[in-house]
Design an enzyme around this catalytic site. Structure first.
Site, short mmCIF file in Angstrom:
data_model
loop_
_atom_site.label_atom_id
_atom_site.label_comp_id
_atom_site.label_asym_id
_atom_site.label_seq_id
_atom_site.Cartn_x
_atom_site.Cartn_y
_atom_site.Cartn_z
CE1 TYR A 8 -4.39 1.60 -0.45
CE2 TYR A 8 -3.35 3.40 1.78
CZ TYR A 8 -3.85 3.33 0.77
OH TYR A 8 -4.78 4.08 0.68
NE ARG A 14 -10.26 1.81 -1.24
CZ ARG A 14 -10.48 3.27 -2.27
NH1 ARG A 14 -9.85 4.30 -2.25
NH2 ARG A 14 -12.17 3.89 -2.53
CD1 TRP A 107 -13.97 17.89 1.00
CD2 TRP A 107 -14.05 16.37 1.82
NE1 TRP A 107 -14.01 18.35 2.17
CE2 TRP A 107 -13.64 16.94 2.78
CE3 TRP A 107 -13.91 14.58 2.39
CZ2 TRP A 107 -12.84 16.79 3.84
CZ3 TRP A 107 -13.58 14.61 3.17
CH2 TRP A 107 -13.19 15.15 4.74
N1 LIG Z 1 -12.16 -0.37 -4.77
C1 LIG Z 1 -10.27 -0.29 -4.60
C2 LIG Z 1 -10.27 1.09 -4.42
C3 LIG Z 1 -8.74 1.40 -4.60
C4 LIG Z 1 -7.80 2.34 -4.95
O1 LIG Z 1 -8.69 3.29 -5.77
N2 LIG Z 1 -6.85 3.23 -4.46
C5 LIG Z 1 -6.31 3.67 -4.35
C6 LIG Z 1 -5.29 4.24 -3.34
S1 LIG Z 1 -6.31 4.77 -1.99
C7 LIG Z 1 -4.57 4.27 -5.66
O2 LIG Z 1 -4.28 2.62 -5.83
N3 LIG Z 1 -5.00 4.70 -6.11
C8 LIG Z 1 -3.91 5.47 -7.48
C9 LIG Z 1 -4.34 4.61 -8.76
O3 LIG Z 1 -5.39 4.30 -8.50
O4 LIG Z 1 -3.46 5.00 -9.87
C10 LIG Z 1 -10.25 -1.25 -2.92
O5 LIG Z 1 -10.94 -0.93 -2.09
O6 LIG Z 1 -9.20 -1.19 -2.91
#
Ligand SMILES: N[C@@H](CCC(=O)N[C@@H](CS)C(=O)NCC(=O)O)C(=O)O
Length: 212
Positions: A8, A14, A107
């Site tokens: 992570y 998350r 938001w």
């Molecule tokens: N529904 C997914 C959402 C995962 C998600 O959007 N993760 C974000 C971080 S909280 C991420 O990796 N963002 C970077 C990207 O999408 O490039 C879960 O709960 O694992």
């Protein structure tokens, strides 16, 4: 025991419910924290099946999605609910909380500085109504519980960990954190009960600080 690796960001967000679940269950895991600045390069290497984090890896298996990972760790270690109905109720509430997150995300991404915009206006037009819609669902679930845990289980389940950890990072970002639980006394009591859980204390003392 498998060598679990959770990947992570250097955030709670998350990743934290899964870290907490491993700690409550007493299961060691590798806690890989990717600096946000490195993400674009890491993503290019296709290390995440859905191009997003968190990701759990062990025994040649790798999968994403926070709730799928959290449920797996919970169920493997006796925290998935004592029967299928409790598990389904826990899943339903966790999914509802995930809907709440999606509702306030417009938001959050501005407020946290990921995209430009008027965070003050979005607080009023997006975050406040999302909270007003969803918090009563969680308060109502606790009203029906005789144990103080969301799915009315004798011991906590994944939904207690998910909502507890998720509220912590949301409260950190809320400019009115002092009034965060106003009108929701059972959610506040659950929050305190969760953070006082004996099996969580070592993790709370040792975990690195994070923006949220
Ligand atoms: N529904 C997914 C959402 C995962 C998600 O959007 N993760 C974000 C971080 S909280 C991420 O990796 N963002 C970077 C990207 O999408 O490039 C879960 O709960 O694992």
């Amino acid at each position: 025991m498998p060598h679990y690796k959770l990947t992570y960001f250097e955030l709670r967000a998350r990743g934290e419910p899964i870290r907490m679940m491993f700690n409550i269950a007493g299961i060691p895991f590798e806690d890989e924290r990717i600096p946000m600045a490195d993400w674009a390069e890491v993503k290019e290497k296709k290390i995440a099946p859905f191009d997003a984090l968190p990701v759990l890896e062990f025994d040649g298996v790798k999968f994403g999605q926070t709730l799928a990972i959290l449920r797996y760790v919970a169920r493997e270690n006796g925290y998935g609910g004592p029967d299928n109905l409790s598990a389904a109720i826990a899943d339903a509430l966790a999914d509802q909380y995930a809907d709440f997150v999606m509702a306030y995300v417009p938001w959050h991404i501005v407020n946290a500085g990921y995209v430009p915009g008027d965070a003050e206006a979005l607080y009023d037009s997006v975050y406040v109504p999302a909270k007003a819609k969803h918090f009563p669902y969680f308060e109502a679930a606790l009203k029906k519980s005789t144990t103080g845990w969301y799915a009315n289980t004798p011991e906590l389940t994944h939904v207690d960990v998910f909502i507890g950890a998720s509220l912590e990072w949301l409260k950190r970002l809320d400019k009115n954190a002092d009034k965060f639980f106003e009108g929701f006394p059972l959610m506040e009591a659950h929050y305190k009960k969760f953070f006082a859980h004996p099996k969580l204390q070592k993790h709370l003392e040792e975990r690195p600080d994070a923006r949220y």
